[in-house]
Design a protein around this motif. Sequence first.
Motif, PDB file in Angstrom:
ATOM      1  N   LEU A   1     -79.715  68.847  16.647  1.00  0.00           N
ATOM      2  CA  LEU A   1     -78.784  69.014  17.766  1.00  0.00           C
ATOM      3  C   LEU A   1     -77.870  67.802  17.930  1.00  0.00           C
ATOM      4  N   LYS A   2     -78.393  66.618  17.622  1.00  0.00           N
ATOM      5  CA  LYS A   2     -77.595  65.395  17.730  1.00  0.00           C
ATOM      6  C   LYS A   2     -77.937  64.486  16.558  1.00  0.00           C
ATOM      7  N   GLU A   3     -76.942  64.231  15.707  1.00  0.00           N
ATOM      8  CA  GLU A   3     -77.145  63.394  14.535  1.00  0.00           C
ATOM      9  C   GLU A   3     -77.356  61.931  14.958  1.00  0.00           C
ATOM     10  N   PRO A   4     -78.208  61.207  14.242  1.00  0.00           N
ATOM     11  CA  PRO A   4     -78.390  59.782  14.549  1.00  0.00           C
ATOM     12  C   PRO A   4     -77.250  58.947  13.967  1.00  0.00           C
ATOM     13  N   ASP A   5     -76.971  57.798  14.579  1.00  0.00           N
ATOM     14  CA  ASP A   5     -75.966  56.873  14.051  1.00  0.00           C
ATOM     15  C   ASP A   5     -76.680  55.902  13.105  1.00  0.00           C
ATOM     16  N   LEU A   6     -76.524  56.149  11.819  1.00  0.00           N
ATOM     17  CA  LEU A   6     -77.195  55.330  10.808  1.00  0.00           C
ATOM     18  C   LEU A   6     -76.276  54.258  10.233  1.00  0.00           C
ATOM     19  N   SER A   7     -75.121  54.050  10.860  1.00  0.00           N
ATOM     20  CA  SER A   7     -74.136  53.085  10.347  1.00  0.00           C
ATOM     21  C   SER A   7     -74.302  51.691  10.932  1.00  0.00           C
ATOM     22  N   VAL A   8     -75.236  51.555  11.887  1.00  0.00           N
ATOM     23  CA  VAL A   8     -75.424  50.265  12.554  1.00  0.00           C
ATOM     24  C   VAL A   8     -76.900  49.886  12.490  1.00  0.00           C
ATOM     25  N   VAL A   9     -77.170  48.623  12.218  1.00  0.00           N
ATOM     26  CA  VAL A   9     -78.548  48.135  12.197  1.00  0.00           C
ATOM     27  C   VAL A   9     -79.127  48.181  13.612  1.00  0.00           C
ATOM     28  N   GLY A  10     -80.348  48.674  13.720  1.00  0.00           N
ATOM     29  CA  GLY A  10     -81.003  48.733  15.021  1.00  0.00           C
ATOM     30  C   GLY A  10     -81.675  50.067  15.261  1.00  0.00           C
ATOM     31  N   GLU A  11     -81.942  50.359  16.533  1.00  0.00           N
ATOM     32  CA  GLU A  11     -82.660  51.583  16.906  1.00  0.00           C
ATOM     33  C   GLU A  11     -81.698  52.700  17.275  1.00  0.00           C
ATOM     34  N   THR A  12     -82.001  53.884  16.825  1.00  0.00           N
ATOM     35  CA  THR A  12     -81.219  55.075  17.174  1.00  0.00           C
ATOM     36  C   THR A  12     -82.182  56.254  17.282  1.00  0.00           C
ATOM     37  N   THR A  13     -81.676  57.415  17.594  1.00  0.00           N
ATOM     38  CA  THR A  13     -82.538  58.594  17.733  1.00  0.00           C
ATOM     39  C   THR A  13     -81.865  59.821  17.137  1.00  0.00           C
ATOM     40  N   VAL A  14     -82.679  60.799  16.795  1.00  0.00           N
ATOM     41  CA  VAL A  14     -82.197  62.106  16.370  1.00  0.00           C
ATOM     42  C   VAL A  14     -82.818  63.143  17.296  1.00  0.00           C
ATOM     43  N   LYS A  15     -82.006  64.101  17.731  1.00  0.00           N
ATOM     44  CA  LYS A  15     -82.511  65.155  18.609  1.00  0.00           C
ATOM     45  C   LYS A  15     -82.595  66.462  17.825  1.00  0.00           C
ATOM     46  N   LEU A  16     -83.779  67.065  17.829  1.00  0.00           N
ATOM     47  CA  LEU A  16     -84.012  68.312  17.115  1.00  0.00           C
ATOM     48  C   LEU A  16     -84.148  69.469  18.095  1.00  0.00           C
ATOM     49  N   GLY A  17     -83.683  70.632  17.672  1.00  0.00           N
ATOM     50  CA  GLY A  17     -83.874  71.856  18.434  1.00  0.00           C
ATOM     51  C   GLY A  17     -84.809  72.774  17.668  1.00  0.00           C
ATOM     52  N   ILE A  18     -85.764  73.391  18.366  1.00  0.00           N
ATOM     53  CA  ILE A  18     -86.756  74.256  17.722  1.00  0.00           C
ATOM     54  C   ILE A  18     -86.628  75.646  18.316  1.00  0.00           C
ATOM     55  N   GLU A  19     -86.125  76.580  17.515  1.00  0.00           N
ATOM     56  CA  GLU A  19     -85.944  77.957  17.935  1.00  0.00           C
ATOM     57  C   GLU A  19     -87.149  78.792  17.487  1.00  0.00           C
ATOM     58  N   VAL A  20     -87.662  79.606  18.405  1.00  0.00           N
ATOM     59  CA  VAL A  20     -88.808  80.461  18.117  1.00  0.00           C
ATOM     60  C   VAL A  20     -88.333  81.902  18.005  1.00  0.00           C
ATOM     61  N   ASP A  21     -88.764  82.579  16.956  1.00  0.00           N
ATOM     62  CA  ASP A  21     -88.382  83.983  16.758  1.00  0.00           C
ATOM     63  C   ASP A  21     -88.805  84.815  17.971  1.00  0.00           C
ATOM     64  N   GLY A  22     -87.835  85.557  18.533  1.00  0.00           N
ATOM     65  CA  GLY A  22     -88.139  86.438  19.657  1.00  0.00           C
ATOM     66  C   GLY A  22     -87.970  85.805  21.019  1.00  0.00           C
ATOM     67  N   LEU A  23     -87.718  84.480  21.092  1.00  0.00           N
ATOM     68  CA  LEU A  23     -87.527  83.806  22.371  1.00  0.00           C
ATOM     69  C   LEU A  23     -86.120  83.212  22.437  1.00  0.00           C
ATOM     70  N   THR A  24     -85.578  83.127  23.640  1.00  0.00           N
ATOM     71  CA  THR A  24     -84.196  82.660  23.804  1.00  0.00           C
ATOM     72  C   THR A  24     -84.109  81.154  24.048  1.00  0.00           C
ATOM     73  N   ARG A  25     -85.096  80.578  24.707  1.00  0.00           N
ATOM     74  CA  ARG A  25     -85.050  79.148  25.018  1.00  0.00           C
ATOM     75  C   ARG A  25     -85.331  78.324  23.761  1.00  0.00           C
ATOM     76  N   VAL A  26     -84.656  77.183  23.666  1.00  0.00           N
ATOM     77  CA  VAL A  26     -84.782  76.308  22.500  1.00  0.00           C
ATOM     78  C   VAL A  26     -85.500  75.028  22.909  1.00  0.00           C
ATOM     79  N   GLY A  27     -86.613  74.737  22.237  1.00  0.00           N
ATOM     80  CA  GLY A  27     -87.331  73.504  22.503  1.00  0.00           C
ATOM     81  C   GLY A  27     -86.603  72.313  21.905  1.00  0.00           C
ATOM     82  N   GLU A  28     -86.771  71.161  22.515  1.00  0.00           N
ATOM     83  CA  GLU A  28     -86.102  69.950  22.030  1.00  0.00           C
ATOM     84  C   GLU A  28     -87.115  68.818  21.874  1.00  0.00           C
TER      85      GLU A  28
END
Length: 254
Positions: free
Chosen positions: A121-148
């Motif tokens: 869902l959100k790419e990490p910034d890997l161009s700078v030394v230090g800490e960053t994060t990546v945000k993942l979305g998890i879709e379940v077959d048959g359900l509308t809400r997306v886990g993060e």
Amino acid sequence: IENLPKGLSFNGSEIQGTPEIAADEWDPKYFNGLHKEFTIKIKAKKKDVVFVRTLKLMIRRDRDFDGVADYNEIESGKHDIFDARLVNYEPIKVDGIAPTVDEYKAKIKNLPETGVTVKILKEPDLSVVGETTVKLGIEVDGLTRVGEVTIKIIVNKPIKKQVKETQVPNVPATTKMNDNTNVPVKKESTIENVKKEEPAVEETKGEELQKQEIEVEELQKQKTEVEELQEQETKETVLKEQTQQEKKGDEAQK
């Protein structure tokens, strides 16, 4: 053990497996289909005596495949969304090579092999030394809400950002006005060969100037004709007034 649900088995000491229950087989009277009961028989033999015990086996549904029964997630509101749990909270380390989606997925310990789709869902910034994060979305077959879920990343050796090349489309010159002359280019062309058509534009510019000169000459000619006509009318008016005055003078003498 007798009457175990499909997908379960008894190995002599414990019940193993995952029950296979179709969506329309869940009992609606148990919290809108979150539970299902089975009656099983446990048999044990001691010498020549067989002991039988009948028990109720309760199966609880897990529609979001996160390993926690939906019934136990109702209060938290996570009964219809994948609630990811990480293997550990150690960040992924980057040393000049970007992590893959599979590496991100490996950090989620309760991720099933089927029934879900993982997207970034959100790419990490890997161009700078230090800490960053990546945000993942998890879709379940048959359900509308997306886990993060958010995973930490430590960048030791940064990766240069890749600049995406923008493809310039071919634009027909009939839809573009020339910025210098405001004259539409009539010939079909693309941006690449507009420069080749500059002589044609200059030629058109010369034709326009010739037309303007002809129009100016016509206007001057019309102006001259109007002035000559006005001058003639003025002379006739003066002559007419002189004639009338002379006539009045003759009448006065008589």
